[in-house]
Write an enzyme that holds these catalytic residues in place. Structure first.
Site, PDB file in Angstrom:
ATOM      1  N   PRO A  10      -7.674  12.412  -0.364  1.00  0.00           N
ATOM      2  CA  PRO A  10      -6.981  13.696  -0.207  1.00  0.00           C
ATOM      3  C   PRO A  10      -5.468  13.589  -0.049  1.00  0.00           C
ATOM      4  CG  PRO A  10      -8.245  13.143   1.762  1.00  0.00           C
ATOM      5  CD  PRO A  10      -8.657  12.178   0.695  1.00  0.00           C
ATOM      6  N   TYR A  23       5.826   7.899   2.428  1.00  0.00           N
ATOM      7  CA  TYR A  23       5.061   7.470   1.253  1.00  0.00           C
ATOM      8  C   TYR A  23       5.918   7.139   0.029  1.00  0.00           C
ATOM      9  CZ  TYR A  23       1.222   9.170   4.102  1.00  0.00           C
ATOM     10  OH  TYR A  23       0.329   9.359   5.128  1.00  0.00           O
ATOM     11  N   ALA A  77      -6.734  10.340   4.454  1.00  0.00           N
ATOM     12  CA  ALA A  77      -7.093  10.798   5.812  1.00  0.00           C
ATOM     13  C   ALA A  77      -8.556  10.526   6.151  1.00  0.00           C
ATOM     14  CB  ALA A  77      -6.787  12.284   5.947  1.00  0.00           C
ATOM     15  N   HIS A 100      -3.802   1.087   1.395  1.00  0.00           N
ATOM     16  CA  HIS A 100      -2.983   2.157   1.963  1.00  0.00           C
ATOM     17  C   HIS A 100      -1.529   1.886   1.618  1.00  0.00           C
ATOM     18  CE1 HIS A 100      -6.309   3.699   4.297  1.00  0.00           C
ATOM     19  NE2 HIS A 100      -6.592   2.458   4.614  1.00  0.00           N
ATOM     20  N   ARG A 107       1.731   3.511  12.847  1.00  0.00           N
ATOM     21  CA  ARG A 107       1.883   4.967  12.887  1.00  0.00           C
ATOM     22  C   ARG A 107       1.116   5.567  14.076  1.00  0.00           C
ATOM     23  NH1 ARG A 107       0.730   7.383   7.209  1.00  0.00           N
ATOM     24  NH2 ARG A 107       1.739   9.163   8.226  1.00  0.00           N
TER      25      ARG A 107
HETATM   26  C1  DQA Z   1      -2.762   6.680   3.797  1.00  0.00           C
HETATM   27  C2  DQA Z   1      -2.699   6.630   5.337  1.00  0.00           C
HETATM   28  C3  DQA Z   1      -3.555   7.724   5.953  1.00  0.00           C
HETATM   29  O1  DQA Z   1      -3.472   7.673   7.376  1.00  0.00           O
HETATM   30  C4  DQA Z   1      -3.071   9.082   5.512  1.00  0.00           C
HETATM   31  O2  DQA Z   1      -3.908  10.102   6.002  1.00  0.00           O
HETATM   32  C5  DQA Z   1      -2.925   9.192   4.022  1.00  0.00           C
HETATM   33  C6  DQA Z   1      -2.396   8.049   3.270  1.00  0.00           C
HETATM   34  C7  DQA Z   1      -1.794   5.672   3.140  1.00  0.00           C
HETATM   35  O3  DQA Z   1      -1.988   5.385   1.960  1.00  0.00           O
HETATM   36  O4  DQA Z   1      -0.841   5.208   3.782  1.00  0.00           O
HETATM   37  O5  DQA Z   1      -3.147  10.252   3.445  1.00  0.00           O
HETATM   38  O6  DQA Z   1      -4.080   6.346   3.378  1.00  0.00           O
END
Ligand code: DQA
Length: 146
Positions: A10, A23, A77, A100, A107
């Site tokens: 998501p 990101y 998430a 990730h 975080r």
């Molecule tokens: C994520 C890290 C997750 O905590 C977050 O909810 C994301 C992206 C990442 O790629 O850093 O949507 O998976």
């Protein structure tokens, strides 16, 4: 030819515009282009999906059994909440690498727990878009195609 299913969870459709300080500015399309290039070089076939829906991700994983040789997944998430995605990975029994973009351990505390990591072969995190390429390389290595 070996087949790999790439699953983006998501909100990853919003990459590039979404919290760029965390990101980065790379879009999902650009990440996918990089993955396709690496796949072509190694002669493996990628199927790439993005979904904001937990059940849809469960269904995608459920269809990999005997059809795919590996799964590369950023559960986003759902990493921190989804027993269903974890169980789907266990049921499929397909080699899975979790990725990730961000370092979830640096975080908020609620991101420190991944329900997926214990059922993945391994996890790569914190390297931005490069996490995906490193994850795919790890899969190729494990499948003996690199
Ligand atoms: C994520 C890290 C997750 O905590 C977050 O909810 C994301 C992206 C990442 O790629 O850093 O949507 O998976």
């Amino acid at each position: 030819m070996k087949k790999i299913l790439v699953i983006h969870g998501p909100n990853l459709n919003l990459l590039g515009k979404r919290e760029p300080q965390i990101y980065g500015k790379t879009t999902l399309a650009q990440i996918n282009q990089g993955l396709e290039k690496l796949a072509r070089k190694n002669k493996v076939k990628l199927t790439i999906k993005q979904s904001n829906h937990e059940g849809e991700i469960v269904d995608l994983i459920g269809k990999t059994k005997n059809k795919y040789d590996g799964i590369l997944i950023n559960p986003a998430a759902y990493t921190h909440t989804s027993v269903a995605i974890r169980d789907a990975i266990l049921a499929a029994g397909v080699l899975t690498v979790e990725v990730h973009l961000s370092n979830i351990y640096s975080r908020e505390e609620f991101r420190h727990k991944s329900l997926i990591s214990p059922v993945a072969k391994g996890t790569i995190l914190g390297f931005g878009p490069k996490s995906y390429l490193l994850g795919l390389e790890a899969l190729l290595d494990l499948m003996n195609v690199s």
